[in-house]
Write a protein that holds these residues in place. Sequence first.
Motif, PDB file in Angstrom:
ATOM      1  N   TYR A 197      12.601 141.019  42.604  1.00 59.91           N
ATOM      2  CA  TYR A 197      12.438 139.952  42.185  1.00 59.91           C
ATOM      3  C   TYR A 197      11.945 139.723  40.551  1.00 59.91           C
ATOM      4  CZ  TYR A 197      11.587 135.168  41.126  1.00 59.91           C
ATOM      5  OH  TYR A 197      11.236 133.937  40.510  1.00 59.91           O
ATOM      6  N   SER A 200      10.754 135.365  34.977  1.00 54.15           N
ATOM      7  CA  SER A 200       9.849 135.149  33.546  1.00 54.15           C
ATOM      8  C   SER A 200       8.703 133.276  34.336  1.00 54.15           C
ATOM      9  CB  SER A 200      10.588 134.867  32.260  1.00 54.15           C
ATOM     10  OG  SER A 200      11.220 134.270  32.226  1.00 54.15           O
ATOM     11  N   VAL A 201       8.489 133.554  33.404  1.00 54.79           N
ATOM     12  CA  VAL A 201       6.931 132.263  33.339  1.00 54.79           C
ATOM     13  C   VAL A 201       6.963 131.978  31.916  1.00 54.79           C
ATOM     14  CG1 VAL A 201       5.892 133.093  35.386  1.00 54.79           C
ATOM     15  CG2 VAL A 201       4.742 133.338  33.277  1.00 54.79           C
ATOM     16  N   PHE A 208       2.224 128.064  38.681  1.00 55.01           N
ATOM     17  CA  PHE A 208       3.342 129.414  38.834  1.00 55.01           C
ATOM     18  C   PHE A 208       4.041 128.628  40.018  1.00 55.01           C
ATOM     19  CE2 PHE A 208       0.972 130.684  35.355  1.00 55.01           C
ATOM     20  CZ  PHE A 208       1.758 130.238  34.000  1.00 55.01           C
ATOM     21  N   LYS A 209       3.204 127.952  40.948  1.00 60.52           N
ATOM     22  CA  LYS A 209       3.321 127.944  41.998  1.00 60.52           C
ATOM     23  C   LYS A 209       4.919 127.733  42.895  1.00 60.52           C
ATOM     24  CE  LYS A 209      -0.654 126.572  44.473  1.00 60.52           C
ATOM     25  NZ  LYS A 209      -1.524 125.517  44.804  1.00 60.52           N
ATOM     26  N   SER A 210       5.978 127.555  42.038  1.00 60.31           N
ATOM     27  CA  SER A 210       6.815 127.850  42.447  1.00 60.31           C
ATOM     28  C   SER A 210       7.689 128.556  41.758  1.00 60.31           C
ATOM     29  CB  SER A 210       7.663 126.591  41.137  1.00 60.31           C
ATOM     30  OG  SER A 210       7.549 124.973  41.253  1.00 60.31           O
ATOM     31  N   VAL A 211       7.097 129.800  41.361  1.00 59.78           N
ATOM     32  CA  VAL A 211       8.443 130.955  41.144  1.00 59.78           C
ATOM     33  C   VAL A 211       7.334 131.993  42.032  1.00 59.78           C
ATOM     34  CG1 VAL A 211       6.731 131.613  39.450  1.00 59.78           C
ATOM     35  CG2 VAL A 211       8.729 132.413  39.606  1.00 59.78           C
ATOM     36  N   ALA A 213       6.344 131.161  45.078  1.00 54.32           N
ATOM     37  CA  ALA A 213       6.528 130.868  46.024  1.00 54.32           C
ATOM     38  C   ALA A 213       8.111 131.587  46.715  1.00 54.32           C
ATOM     39  CB  ALA A 213       6.714 129.428  46.441  1.00 54.32           C
ATOM     40  N   SER A 214       8.682 131.757  45.499  1.00 52.27           N
ATOM     41  CA  SER A 214      10.323 132.983  45.404  1.00 52.27           C
ATOM     42  C   SER A 214       9.334 133.551  45.897  1.00 52.27           C
ATOM     43  CB  SER A 214      10.633 132.418  44.466  1.00 52.27           C
ATOM     44  OG  SER A 214      11.473 130.697  44.006  1.00 52.27           O
ATOM     45  N   LYS A 216       6.872 135.152  47.076  1.00 49.38           N
ATOM     46  CA  LYS A 216       6.776 135.211  48.320  1.00 49.38           C
ATOM     47  C   LYS A 216       7.720 135.893  49.271  1.00 49.38           C
ATOM     48  CE  LYS A 216       2.932 133.753  51.418  1.00 49.38           C
ATOM     49  NZ  LYS A 216       2.861 132.024  52.134  1.00 49.38           N
ATOM     50  N   ASP A 217       8.699 135.260  48.787  1.00 49.87           N
ATOM     51  CA  ASP A 217       9.976 134.698  50.027  1.00 49.87           C
ATOM     52  C   ASP A 217      10.681 136.309  50.139  1.00 49.87           C
ATOM     53  OD1 ASP A 217      11.261 132.937  52.009  1.00 49.87           O
ATOM     54  OD2 ASP A 217      12.863 133.744  50.075  1.00 49.87           O
ATOM     55  N   LEU A 242      -1.420 130.786  47.953  1.00 46.85           N
ATOM     56  CA  LEU A 242       0.006 130.606  48.293  1.00 46.85           C
ATOM     57  C   LEU A 242       0.322 131.615  49.470  1.00 46.85           C
ATOM     58  CD1 LEU A 242       2.851 129.887  45.433  1.00 46.85           C
ATOM     59  CD2 LEU A 242       2.251 128.880  47.082  1.00 46.85           C
ATOM     60  N   GLY A 243      -1.041 132.322  50.219  1.00 50.42           N
ATOM     61  CA  GLY A 243      -1.082 133.527  50.751  1.00 50.42           C
ATOM     62  C   GLY A 243       0.309 134.681  50.634  1.00 50.42           C
TER      63      GLY A 243
END
Lengths: 371, 302
Positions: A197, A200-201, A208-211, A213-214, A216-217, A242-243
């Motif tokens: 991955y 940027s943020v 920043f949870k959306s980025v 989560a991606s 983490k995926d 988010l683990g």
Amino acid sequence: MLRKFAVLAAAIISMAILVSACAKKGEETIKIGIAGPMTGDQSKMGMDFKNGVQLAVDEWNARGGVLGKKIEMVVEDDQHDPKQAVAIANKLVNEGVAGVVGHFNSSCSIPASKIYMDGGMPMITPATTNPVFTEQGYWNVFRVCGRDDQQGKAAALYVTGTLKATKVAVLHDKTTYGQGLADQFKSNLGNSVEVVYYGSVIQGDKDFKSVLASIKDAGPQVLYFGGIYPEGGLLVKQASELGLNPACISGDGCIDPKFIEIGGSAAEGVYLTFSPDPESFETAKAFLAEYHKKFGPHGPYSIYAYDAANIMLKAIADTGSTDGKAVAEAIHKGVFDGALGRVEFDDKGDNKIANYVIWQVKEGRFVQVTN
Amino acid sequence: MELFLQQIVNGLTVGAVYALIALGYTMVYGILQLINFAHGEIYMLGAYLGIIILAFLTAAGLTAVSLPLAILLTIIAAGAICAAYGATIEKVAYKPLRDAPRLAPLISAMGVSIFLQNYVMLTQGATDKVFPAVIPAAGVTVHGVEITFLQIFIMAASVVLMAGLHLFIMKTRMGRAMRATALDMKMAGLVGVNTDSVISVTFIVGSFLAAVAGVMVAMYYGLVNFSIGYLAGMKAFTAAVLGGIGNVPGAMLGGVLLGVLESLGAGYLWPEYKDAFAFLVLVLILIVRPQGLLGERVPDKV
């Protein structure tokens, strides 16, 4: 009409008196500019600058100042905004300072350096690590700290060599510093590592949870962040919520107690690249004792600001004038023994002796883990 | 699928907060046709008050005895203080301008916003404040989706507050007076509604909701500074326009939709354009359906 004119004339005259009074006062002192983020989310770094320089200036003034004059500090706030940095650079040039200690952020130091050069004054940054700063070919720029190509490489070597990671995620804050550092890290990783991955943020954002989560995926073993502590602290905190628990590594922008305060328990175990711990330096003992007495705990760049101010003042004293070109020449040629140990500059203005080691957050403190 | 659900959960949490703030914008607009630009600062004040009050309760030892009670007290106290701020702002900055041209109270609102930001910066300092680490980051995992207890709390509290507001507007005497005032302030006054107190109540309720949102956000991110009200206010305003400004269920829908859209956009497209999505939505809505998703009246002010 006549009355209006009289009022206007009186106002202009009184302003002119004020201005001339200022100019007169200025002749008796030598002014040193200090520029950095003095307010806003990165203000801690700006305050560390100011305190470090303050300590150096106080010591010089106690010895009678420089060139027989007292030293006066002119502190300006760039709010880590490049536009503001340019504005205050012009202000410092107009103010007629002999030299500038600053700025903190690469995105501020680089545009400001041109203005200081045109104004004929040297600048020494305690903390700007982006390589571009000294690669512009300007005669007036110096840095006491290291460069991001050294720093990114140190991080990449640790990730591939010691952590033996094969899947890495890279994030940055889209600033000159953050993106530059992240790219240096990425380009030094080599072929054995897959960057799963890269993104940027937004600086100043809180979510920043959306980025994450991606990320983490994508399943990385290591998460690298090029940026400053407000975002860094929130990133590690939200990642653990988010683990997402890879080894996290970042640069000198995150090595501040606020990072641990914001990140909480999630900051534990995070790796950072920074120069070696000054607490182990024999030369830094006196500085640290005095700093702690006056301002409390030192920040990562307090000591760099202190040395930068001392180098500037020593060069002015050696040259015997405040002529910018002559002072810059003296800094280029000089050998300076300060709290960091010996500092010498190469032709570009980089510190010849800077190096990077790995630090880690352990039990709520930053601890140096490699030599 | 897990990733998608995770983004939805994160978006709903943020969206619930947007919705709570948007309600204040939309209620005030519904009654006064005024866009209260100082509303975001009320949210920021709530976040600061949350930190201060919770630190105080922790020092008093209450947090150690019962954390939920301490949080409840913090929210109520911060909400009450912000409600007082809201009512005072209305009295000081908007009421004297009620018969003035429409632009005057709008500019007054911006003045209040700048004043509050600087007031907090000067009294609390320009640095970030970190929320006391009293709330555990624990959570549950459902089908690989991580949900913290705080997220559940934020969503549940928002639903309860919104349901409460709906009942208040639909079932109480004051709620009926508010609806009447929103329809036609002059006529409502003629048939005996005390429109001044209706306006005060509107500001009090809106500010209370914004303050609750502020406290919850401060707990969620753990980080507060004096400038957070600006962006949050803009997003909530967008949410209110998205749902149809002046329309209460619209603000709830708009807030939640905006949060989810942002989360999905940042997660699947470009995270660095997260804030842009909100305003892209605003532009699209204004072009395609200016009255908003549930709105009836076209916003002709501003």
